[in-house]
Design an enzyme around this catalytic site. Structure first.
Site, PDB file in Angstrom:
ATOM      1  N   LYS A   1     -82.260  64.644  66.331  1.00  0.00           N
ATOM      2  CA  LYS A   1     -81.823  64.717  67.716  1.00  0.00           C
ATOM      3  C   LYS A   1     -80.479  65.431  67.863  1.00  0.00           C
ATOM      4  O   LYS A   1     -80.332  66.318  68.708  1.00  0.00           O
ATOM      5  CB  LYS A   1     -81.704  63.295  68.266  1.00  0.00           C
ATOM      6  CG  LYS A   1     -81.214  63.238  69.676  1.00  0.00           C
ATOM      7  CD  LYS A   1     -80.951  61.804  70.084  1.00  0.00           C
ATOM      8  CE  LYS A   1     -79.791  61.232  69.287  1.00  0.00           C
ATOM      9  NZ  LYS A   1     -79.340  59.940  69.829  1.00  0.00           N
ATOM     10  N   THR A   2     -79.537  65.049  66.994  1.00  0.00           N
ATOM     11  CA  THR A   2     -78.207  65.636  67.114  1.00  0.00           C
ATOM     12  C   THR A   2     -78.276  67.149  66.941  1.00  0.00           C
ATOM     13  O   THR A   2     -77.644  67.901  67.690  1.00  0.00           O
ATOM     14  CB  THR A   2     -77.275  65.038  66.048  1.00  0.00           C
ATOM     15  OG1 THR A   2     -77.441  63.639  66.055  1.00  0.00           O
ATOM     16  CG2 THR A   2     -75.839  65.383  66.361  1.00  0.00           C
TER      17      THR A   2
ATOM     18  N   ASP B   1     -76.664  61.743  76.293  1.00  0.00           N
ATOM     19  CA  ASP B   1     -77.233  61.245  75.047  1.00  0.00           C
ATOM     20  C   ASP B   1     -77.330  59.716  75.108  1.00  0.00           C
ATOM     21  O   ASP B   1     -76.644  59.083  75.909  1.00  0.00           O
ATOM     22  CB  ASP B   1     -76.334  61.677  73.877  1.00  0.00           C
ATOM     23  CG  ASP B   1     -77.027  61.462  72.535  1.00  0.00           C
ATOM     24  OD1 ASP B   1     -78.244  61.211  72.533  1.00  0.00           O
ATOM     25  OD2 ASP B   1     -76.342  61.545  71.501  1.00  0.00           O
ATOM     26  N   GLU B   2     -78.137  59.139  74.249  1.00  0.00           N
ATOM     27  CA  GLU B   2     -78.338  57.675  74.217  1.00  0.00           C
ATOM     28  C   GLU B   2     -78.654  57.144  75.610  1.00  0.00           C
ATOM     29  O   GLU B   2     -78.116  56.124  76.052  1.00  0.00           O
ATOM     30  CB  GLU B   2     -77.091  56.960  73.658  1.00  0.00           C
ATOM     31  CG  GLU B   2     -76.608  57.460  72.311  1.00  0.00           C
ATOM     32  CD  GLU B   2     -77.489  57.050  71.147  1.00  0.00           C
ATOM     33  OE1 GLU B   2     -78.589  56.504  71.378  1.00  0.00           O
ATOM     34  OE2 GLU B   2     -77.079  57.295  69.995  1.00  0.00           O
TER      35      GLU B   2
ATOM     36  N   GLN C   1     -84.491  52.111  70.550  1.00  0.00           N
ATOM     37  CA  GLN C   1     -83.125  51.880  70.077  1.00  0.00           C
ATOM     38  C   GLN C   1     -82.222  51.386  71.202  1.00  0.00           C
ATOM     39  O   GLN C   1     -81.000  51.530  71.138  1.00  0.00           O
ATOM     40  CB  GLN C   1     -82.558  53.149  69.458  1.00  0.00           C
ATOM     41  CG  GLN C   1     -83.309  53.551  68.196  1.00  0.00           C
ATOM     42  CD  GLN C   1     -82.708  54.770  67.530  1.00  0.00           C
ATOM     43  OE1 GLN C   1     -81.568  54.743  67.096  1.00  0.00           O
ATOM     44  NE2 GLN C   1     -83.469  55.843  67.475  1.00  0.00           N
TER      45      GLN C   1
ATOM     46  N   ARG D   1     -81.186  53.579  59.785  1.00  0.00           N
ATOM     47  CA  ARG D   1     -79.971  54.309  59.402  1.00  0.00           C
ATOM     48  C   ARG D   1     -80.053  54.771  57.950  1.00  0.00           C
ATOM     49  O   ARG D   1     -79.293  55.623  57.513  1.00  0.00           O
ATOM     50  CB  ARG D   1     -78.714  53.440  59.527  1.00  0.00           C
ATOM     51  CG  ARG D   1     -78.341  52.900  60.899  1.00  0.00           C
ATOM     52  CD  ARG D   1     -78.332  53.936  61.960  1.00  0.00           C
ATOM     53  NE  ARG D   1     -79.628  53.989  62.633  1.00  0.00           N
ATOM     54  CZ  ARG D   1     -80.025  54.992  63.388  1.00  0.00           C
ATOM     55  NH1 ARG D   1     -79.248  56.038  63.580  1.00  0.00           N
ATOM     56  NH2 ARG D   1     -81.208  54.977  63.965  1.00  0.00           N
TER      57      ARG D   1
END
Length: 749
Positions: A35-36, A218-219, A249, A611
């Site tokens: 995503k980043t 984002d998020e 998430q 993670r």
DNA sequence: GAGTTCTACCTTTTT
DNA sequence: GGTAGAACTC
């Protein structure tokens, strides 16, 4: 860098997200799906290929650290592109500093953190002469925040609840007035006032909506209703809105985030282009299977399966240790076995280093035992979570000076420092000042500046107050200068270092160190933001968390909460305290209605698992100390997290550390670290008879003993063995306590 | 008014 | 076990 380069190494979906021209775009990005990379490439592509002016791009991230990283990564692709990347809160603060007058605030308003909010609320409850035991600042603040986030005005009745406690309404109204009076905003206010600004002065709102040709959030799964409205307002003009997130998430419902924002995005902003990123490039198959197994148990969820080309990798480990210290040691031992140079190599071919390792935990209190274990073993670590630096008393004191100098209406800051360092101004004087301020309808500082007010004080008090005012006066010049000199001067002029010594506790060395560190971060700020000065520093400090302060260039293990782990990745991950009641947290289950709480806990665990790139260790302490001696110690063994049952058996290997191990270890930590793990033996009893630490005399019923805290007493009975060995002691006070010998350090009389 | 001890509460998670 | 505010003493 050319536009062509920006499309390299992207899969079809990622490419589509980068290339999407305009109009609402929803990127549903599964964990580890790159995503980043997509976001930064998209931003760079807008600038390079579509020739969008960087100044006209707004990107919103979840933390300041994420903002900085995103900015850096875009700068790598497109040098000198001056994007606006920040959190909702700092974006709001920045706009409001410019436009404060439009909503009746001064530009130099102060931002109150949770602690300041509590102080303000305490003062409000006192002023209203309400019972401070009933109206506690912590819960009040929480409730006020929750109501604000639902869009309720101060004192407004709640349509969902019906009756609202009239005293509560009074507090809420007074709190709002106090904030206004102090020219202060809390975190929620920043967002609400921004919205208010946009609503009451539509021309200003339109100016910003026009200025930002592209908005990216984002998020997005963790945005709250206010943030939703801000997003909508800012993207109203061009509709070039790209939001990015993963419903699996979403872990911030407890602070007002509403997962419906992302679930309903397609409807709310129709027509919407949806891009799904479901290829996981991060984790091994085993890790992914574990994550998938867990998250599939959430019922309120759109089905999604993360795909992967990765190797199966190692199984996950579940390590069950004796207690929290043993847990820490087991982690240290495992890290040693992984990073000892000759040991494992990571996928990139490099040997594993300490900086490849992260330890996550659900609640901050777990940090202490872990830290102790790491420190005892001499393993370097850094803590990247929670309340540390900026919550420290000495830091808050110095910052309070800065706050008051910049915003003289800040009564909370004034009250904090009027007698810090001690200068002979006590409660009586403060109370007088408060009365006078109320009478005059002004702030405390202003009241103190009034010579008629001071005339009412005894000579000694008057002198002390005047000395304080003189001090502030001299310091006033600093606020237009550099942040570093402001901090240094305040410390010097208040003789704060001497005060640290006078406090006479064990922490004074740390205090001095912390003040140094504050100076250093002020200096760094001066370099990073030339010209922003003390004012800018204060503005930033108010919104910066400790998580933002960590930098990646040292070879240390990283400790953080599961919440702050979101968005990060590590080759080697430990999740500590994988126990029922902790993960999922007891209170999340108890307090939230229905299954929502449990499902959010599950998502949190999912975030933790995903993670990890290569190695994932879950740990649990069979006995966990909580609330010092009182709590968990004497309760039954902790239970493994119920979520462990949801991990497919073939991915997870259980290991149990034996009891006697702790006793052999007592006093000599070194010897434990390479001690053997033992495979779980389902039928076997682990408790053995070596109940005492070898160098301590055996205790017997009837003996008289002394306990550091409870004093003298008599042993009535001995129970259990191994780590479980306890003594029932009747103390002089009449109290009967059951103490674990391992911890009680009973002294024989 | 300052300094010391006592007590209650705490432990979800953070901008 | 550690903190923060309250109560208590000088």
């Amino acid at each position: 860098m050319t536009a062509e380069h920006l499309l390299q190494n992207l899969n079809a979906e990622q490419r589509e997200a980068v290339l999407h021209e305009g109009g609402p775009l929803l990127i549903l990005a599964g964990a580890g799906s790159g995503k980043t990379r997509v976001i930064t490439r998209r931003l760079a592509y807008l600038i390079l290929a579509r020739h969008v002016d960087p100044m006209r791009v707004l990107a919103i991230t979840f933390t300041n650290k994420a903002a900085r990283e995103m900015k850096d990564r875009v700068l790598e692709l497109v040098p000198r592109s001056d994007l606006w990347v920040s959190t909702f809160h700092s974006m709001a603060a920045r706009v409001l500093r410019r436009e404060a007058a439009a909503i009746g605030y001064k530009n130099d308003f102060t931002i109150y953190d949770t602690y300041d909010r509590s102080q303000a609320l305490r003062a409000v409850v006192r002023e209203l002469e309400l019972d401070e035991d009933v109206y506690k600042p912590g819960p009040l603040g929480h409730q006020i925040s929750a109501r604000k986030n639902r869009g309720l005005a101060p004192g407004a009745s709640d349509p969902d609840v019906g009756h609202v406690d009239p005293n509560y309404s009074k507090i809420e109204i007074s709190y709002a007035e106090k904030m206004k009076q102090c020219c202060a905003m809390d975190f929620d206010d920043l967002l609400l006032k921004l919205l208010e600004l946009f609503e009451t002065r539509p021309e200003i709102g339109e100016r910003y909506a026009k200025r930002f040709e592209h908005v990216l959030v984002d998020e997005y799964q963790d945005t709250n209703p206010t943030q939703y409205k801000i997003t909508a307002a800012l993207s109203k003009g061009t509709r070039n809105l790209c939001v990015c997130g993963d419903p699996d998430q979403s872990i911030y419902a407890w602070r007002g985030a509403d997962i419906r924002n992302i679930l309903d995005f397609e409807r709310d902003f129709a027509p919407v282009t949806v891009v799904r990123l479901e290829m996981n490039y991060r984790s091994t198959k085993n890790i992914l299977a574990a994550a998938q197994g867990v998250i599939e148990h959430n019922s309120r969820r759109r089905a999604k399966v993360l795909k992967s080309d990765a190797a199966p990798g190692e199984k996950l480990s579940m390590i069950e240790s004796v207690d929290e210290l043993d847990e820490a040691r087991s982690i240290v031992a495992t890290i040693r076995s992984l990073t000892g140079g000759k040991n494992i190599k990571l996928k990139n071919g490099e040997p594993a280093r300490l900086s490849d390792v992260a330890i996550f935990y659900r609640a901050n209190f777990l940090q202490r035992a872990l830290e102790r274990g790491l420190r005892d073993a001499g393993m370097p670590y850094r803590v990247a979570s929670g309340l540390e630096f900026f919550e420290r008393r000495e830091i808050k004191d110095i910052i309070a000076y800065l706050k008051l100098l910049i915003n003289p209406s800040d009564n909370v800051a004034f009250e904090r420092i009027i007698n810090v360092p001690t200068r002979g101004i006590g409660a009586t004087t403060l109370e007088k000042l408060q009365n006078e301020a109320r009478r005059l309808g002004c702030g405390l500082y202003e009241a103190a500046l009034d010579r008629h007010v001071r005339a009412g004080f005894a000579a000694r008090t008057r002198n002390a107050v005047e000395a304080f005012l003189g001090l502030l006066d001299r310091l006033k010049l600093l606020i237009d200068g550099r942040a570093e000199s402001a901090v240094a001067e305040i410390v010097y002029a208040t003789d704060y270092l001497k005060y640290c010594g006078d406090l006479g506790d064990a922490g004074d060395v740390d205090r001095v160190e912390n003040l140094r560190e504050l100076e250093v971060s002020a200096r760094e700020f001066d370099t990073r933001e030339p010209g922003a000065g003390a004012r800018g520093f204060l503005a930033e400090v108010a919104l910066v968390s400790d998580t933002d302060r960590i930098n990646g260039d040292c070879d240390r293990v990283t400790l953080m909460t599961l919440h702050s782990a979101k968005g990060l990745e590590f080759p080697i991950v430990f999740i500590a305290g994988v126990e029922d009641g902790l993960i999922p947290h007891r209170r999340a289950i108890e307090e939230t209605s229905g299954t929502d709480g449990l499902e959010e806990e599950r998502r949190l665990f999912f975030v933790g698992i995903t993670r990890a790139r290569e190695h994932l260790y879950l740990t649990r302490a069979r006995y966990r100390t909580q609330f010092g001696q009182r709590g968990g110690l004497f309760e039954a063994e902790t239970a493994p997290s119920r979520f462990l049952d949801e991990i497919p058996d073939h991915c997870l290997q259980w290991t149990r550390r034996e009891d006697s191990f702790v006793f052999k270890s007592s006093g000599n930590h070194k010897s434990n670290e390479d001690s053997q793990y033992s495979q779980i033996d389902p039928g076997g009893q682990f408790g053995d008879a070596e109940a005492q630490v070898s160098d301590e005399p055996a205790l017997q019923a009837g003996m008289r003993v002394r306990h550091a805290r409870f004093g003298e007493g008599k042993i009535l009975e001995l129970r259990g063995s191994g780590a479980n060995a306890r003594a029932v002691v009747k103390f002089r006070s009449g109290d009967e306590k059951q103490l674990l010998l391992q911890y009680a350090h009973l002294e024989l009389l």
